[in-house]
Design a protein around this motif. Sequence first.
Motif, mmCIF file in Angstrom:
data_model
loop_
_atom_site.group_PDB
_atom_site.id
_atom_site.type_symbol
_atom_site.label_atom_id
_atom_site.label_comp_id
_atom_site.label_asym_id
_atom_site.label_seq_id
_atom_site.Cartn_x
_atom_site.Cartn_y
_atom_site.Cartn_z
ATOM 1 N N ALA A 1 -7.548 -11.746 -0.522
ATOM 2 C CA ALA A 1 -7.626 -10.595 -1.426
ATOM 3 C C ALA A 1 -9.068 -10.306 -1.803
ATOM 4 O O ALA A 1 -9.490 -9.137 -1.858
ATOM 5 C CB ALA A 1 -6.785 -10.845 -2.676
ATOM 6 N N ALA A 2 -9.842 -11.357 -2.059
ATOM 7 C CA ALA A 2 -11.255 -11.180 -2.415
ATOM 8 C C ALA A 2 -12.016 -10.506 -1.270
ATOM 9 O O ALA A 2 -12.872 -9.645 -1.504
ATOM 10 C CB ALA A 2 -11.882 -12.530 -2.744
ATOM 11 N N HIS A 3 -11.719 -10.892 -0.037
ATOM 12 C CA HIS A 3 -12.379 -10.260 1.111
ATOM 13 C C HIS A 3 -12.070 -8.769 1.156
ATOM 14 O O HIS A 3 -12.971 -7.945 1.369
ATOM 15 C CB HIS A 3 -11.926 -10.922 2.401
ATOM 16 N N ILE A 4 -10.804 -8.409 0.936
ATOM 17 C CA ILE A 4 -10.413 -7.000 0.996
ATOM 18 C C ILE A 4 -11.069 -6.210 -0.130
ATOM 19 O O ILE A 4 -11.553 -5.082 0.083
ATOM 20 C CB ILE A 4 -8.877 -6.879 0.945
ATOM 21 N N LEU A 5 -11.116 -6.778 -1.326
ATOM 22 C CA LEU A 5 -11.757 -6.090 -2.448
ATOM 23 C C LEU A 5 -13.231 -5.854 -2.171
ATOM 24 O O LEU A 5 -13.759 -4.752 -2.416
ATOM 25 C CB LEU A 5 -11.593 -6.917 -3.728
ATOM 26 N N ALA A 6 -13.913 -6.873 -1.646
ATOM 27 C CA ALA A 6 -15.344 -6.744 -1.367
ATOM 28 C C ALA A 6 -15.593 -5.797 -0.211
ATOM 29 O O ALA A 6 -16.481 -4.938 -0.260
ATOM 30 C CB ALA A 6 -15.937 -8.119 -1.077
ATOM 31 N N ASP A 7 -14.825 -5.950 0.856
ATOM 32 C CA ASP A 7 -15.044 -5.138 2.052
ATOM 33 C C ASP A 7 -14.779 -3.661 1.783
ATOM 34 O O ASP A 7 -15.500 -2.792 2.265
ATOM 35 C CB ASP A 7 -14.138 -5.643 3.184
ATOM 36 N N SER A 8 -13.740 -3.373 1.008
ATOM 37 C CA SER A 8 -13.395 -1.969 0.732
ATOM 38 C C SER A 8 -14.281 -1.354 -0.343
ATOM 39 O O SER A 8 -14.332 -0.131 -0.472
ATOM 40 C CB SER A 8 -11.929 -1.870 0.297
ATOM 41 N N GLY A 9 -14.961 -2.197 -1.126
ATOM 42 C CA GLY A 9 -15.742 -1.679 -2.245
ATOM 43 C C GLY A 9 -14.842 -1.105 -3.324
ATOM 44 O O GLY A 9 -15.160 -0.083 -3.953
ATOM 45 N N ALA A 10 -13.714 -1.769 -3.583
ATOM 46 C CA ALA A 10 -12.755 -1.265 -4.571
ATOM 47 C C ALA A 10 -13.392 -1.178 -5.955
ATOM 48 O O ALA A 10 -14.108 -2.086 -6.378
ATOM 49 C CB ALA A 10 -11.536 -2.187 -4.623
ATOM 50 N N VAL A 11 -13.119 -0.081 -6.646
ATOM 51 C CA VAL A 11 -13.632 0.103 -8.011
ATOM 52 C C VAL A 11 -12.532 -0.091 -9.038
ATOM 53 O O VAL A 11 -12.791 -0.024 -10.239
ATOM 54 C CB VAL A 11 -14.275 1.491 -8.175
ATOM 55 N N MET A 12 -11.313 -0.308 -8.565
ATOM 56 C CA MET A 12 -10.211 -0.640 -9.467
ATOM 57 C C MET A 12 -9.225 -1.514 -8.715
ATOM 58 O O MET A 12 -8.928 -1.286 -7.547
ATOM 59 C CB MET A 12 -9.497 0.614 -9.987
ATOM 60 N N LEU A 13 -8.717 -2.528 -9.419
ATOM 61 C CA LEU A 13 -7.633 -3.361 -8.905
ATOM 62 C C LEU A 13 -6.527 -3.357 -9.940
ATOM 63 O O LEU A 13 -6.760 -3.645 -11.115
ATOM 64 C CB LEU A 13 -8.102 -4.799 -8.662
ATOM 65 N N VAL A 14 -5.319 -3.020 -9.493
ATOM 66 C CA VAL A 14 -4.139 -3.092 -10.350
ATOM 67 C C VAL A 14 -3.209 -4.125 -9.737
ATOM 68 O O VAL A 14 -2.827 -4.014 -8.567
ATOM 69 C CB VAL A 14 -3.416 -1.736 -10.454
ATOM 70 N N GLY A 15 -2.870 -5.147 -10.519
ATOM 71 C CA GLY A 15 -2.036 -6.215 -9.977
ATOM 72 C C GLY A 15 -1.184 -6.869 -11.043
ATOM 73 O O GLY A 15 -1.307 -6.571 -12.233
ATOM 74 N N THR A 16 -0.333 -7.765 -10.603
ATOM 75 C CA THR A 16 0.475 -8.531 -11.553
ATOM 76 C C THR A 16 -0.413 -9.534 -12.284
ATOM 77 O O THR A 16 -1.476 -9.916 -11.798
ATOM 78 C CB THR A 16 1.604 -9.273 -10.830
ATOM 79 N N LYS A 17 0.066 -9.972 -13.423
ATOM 80 C CA LYS A 17 -0.708 -10.892 -14.265
ATOM 81 C C LYS A 17 -1.034 -12.178 -13.513
ATOM 82 O O LYS A 17 -2.161 -12.678 -13.574
ATOM 83 C CB LYS A 17 0.065 -11.195 -15.545
ATOM 84 N N SER A 18 -0.065 -12.706 -12.770
ATOM 85 C CA SER A 18 -0.282 -13.973 -12.070
ATOM 86 C C SER A 18 -1.297 -13.836 -10.950
ATOM 87 O O SER A 18 -2.109 -14.744 -10.720
ATOM 88 C CB SER A 18 1.045 -14.492 -11.518
ATOM 89 N N ARG A 19 -1.291 -12.727 -10.246
ATOM 90 C CA ARG A 19 -2.245 -12.547 -9.145
ATOM 91 C C ARG A 19 -3.658 -12.337 -9.680
ATOM 92 O O ARG A 19 -4.626 -12.842 -9.119
ATOM 93 C CB ARG A 19 -1.806 -11.390 -8.242
ATOM 94 N N ILE A 20 -3.767 -11.580 -10.750
ATOM 95 C CA ILE A 20 -5.088 -11.391 -11.358
ATOM 96 C C ILE A 20 -5.640 -12.723 -11.855
ATOM 97 O O ILE A 20 -6.828 -13.034 -11.715
ATOM 98 C CB ILE A 20 -5.005 -10.357 -12.488
ATOM 99 N N ALA A 21 -4.747 -13.536 -12.424
ATOM 100 C CA ALA A 21 -5.174 -14.838 -12.935
ATOM 101 C C ALA A 21 -5.642 -15.766 -11.819
ATOM 102 O O ALA A 21 -6.435 -16.686 -12.058
ATOM 103 C CB ALA A 21 -4.034 -15.486 -13.708
ATOM 104 N N ALA A 22 -5.153 -15.516 -10.596
ATOM 105 C CA ALA A 22 -5.531 -16.369 -9.467
ATOM 106 C C ALA A 22 -6.951 -16.097 -8.979
ATOM 107 O O ALA A 22 -7.547 -16.937 -8.288
ATOM 108 C CB ALA A 22 -4.555 -16.164 -8.313
ATOM 109 N N LEU A 23 -7.503 -14.941 -9.330
ATOM 110 C CA LEU A 23 -8.854 -14.599 -8.885
ATOM 111 C C LEU A 23 -9.888 -15.468 -9.599
ATOM 112 O O LEU A 23 -9.753 -15.780 -10.784
ATOM 113 C CB LEU A 23 -9.147 -13.126 -9.161
#
Length: 522
Positions: free
Chosen positions: A107-129
């Motif tokens: 997930a971190a690779h996709i966020l960095a590669d895409s240059g995402a400016v917003m991430l919307v996710g479940t509480k557990s997935r966000i906590a995993a970052l």
Amino acid sequence: MSNRPKTNAIEPDPAPRPLDHLAELAGEGGYGARPALVLREGVLNHDELRLRVERLAGWLARELPGKGARVATWSAKGELTCLMPLAAARAGLVHVPINPLLKRAQAAHILADSGAVMLVGTKSRIAALEEGDAPPSCAVWEESECLEAAQNASLAHGPSERDPGELTAILYTSGSTGRPKGVMLSHANLWLGAVSVAHYLGIAQDDVTLAVLPLSFDYGQNQLLSTWFAGGSVVPLDFLFPRDVAKACAKHSITTLAAVPPLWVQLTEIDWPDDAVSSMRRMTNSGGALTTDLVRDLRKIFPDSDLYAMYGLTEAFRSTYLDPALVEKHPTSMGRAIPFAEILVINDKGEIASPGSEGELVHCGPLVAQGYWQDSERTAQRFKPAPLQSQYGGTAVWSGDRVKREENGLLYFVGRRDAMIKSAGNRISPQEIEEAAIATDLVAEAVALGLPDARLGHAVHLVVRGAESAEERSELPKILRQELPNFMQPQAIHWRDAMPLNPNGKIDRTALYRELSGEEAV
């Protein structure tokens, strides 16, 4: 039940009419109060679906005013993941869905590669970052907070002013050949894909689709778009066991079910209640070829349902389908081009391959994606000028898949160019070995791989799931020696209780290759 006339004629389907574009899909067609999305919290009709999309689009446009900004979602199937493909398009943004089965590093690779400016996710997935996983400029929202904020947002009034050629989604491949790469899709790519599939599947307003595939997968996302275009309803399902799928089919009177071969195999190994079978009108397969045995098993369980074998690749969405009337007579065929697609078979001389001769499948037309996100080198390798023989021209996807077209116009998969096994000077199709193994009835799933060998170049290794007893297992190599030529014989057969799957549910061939590279045969 299907009322399609059964025929062996191979006739071209009429092309569907061109329409507007993706952002206007939700609620189109006057479907109004008909069910559109069946959630745990309740059912949204098409009018309500449109309203929710407009509010979410209005909120996104307020939070991310920059045109083309990337918004990522990392969540299980639900209201957010179902609405976001349309809402992001309506807001002029680019949606980046992250498969919920992916781990933190992916997930971190996709966020960095895409240059995402917003991430919307479940509480557990966000906590995993971990710190640094999300880009510094990326705003992180919990799914519930996002949906609550959108309820009070201003509506995105009026028809969309987006150019159909604008980028609206980046779908990342599963990374089976390295780190995930993002395929860039326009409004027109997704919109015409929905129109095409709804057309050749014959989806109607009273159809109910069970969405079991990941919505980050182009095949999975199209379950939503094609069903809504036709005015039908979608039931999203994240399941743990195959029997959960059968139960959902019975509960919701499902008419349309899409899956990939490993899931179909599992679904044929369970008992299906009559009320899950009686409502089924059509089943579709992509992400791998059906086998003769699998077709037989599915036809036995669902005798009155249409079975569509299909071939696709994320870079061009979908390329071919086989008319259900032909599936029993031609169970291993890929069929022919879907509406809006032109499929050419080009031989090594750059010419149209003659009937019965193999060549590379080249996909031309408006379903061709825009290339790989920020990867000009790999884009140039796959996205090239269409062959001179193309009626569409422009850019085509050179798939790397070897196919052949027979005299009757039907296409057959031979193998991937980069997956072909070269042993002792022979080019071997893994699929041919796999089909021979499955045909023994001792094997439910099979994967043939070529491992480096100093003497042969590549040695054939076969990974299988099926027979449990030692006696049955000892029969497999004996039968293969009878059915396959010497140069195709597996040097080793590896028995597994389960096959590794990638996030899209396909057998993970790369994982098996890496495992076998340091493993002795059992």
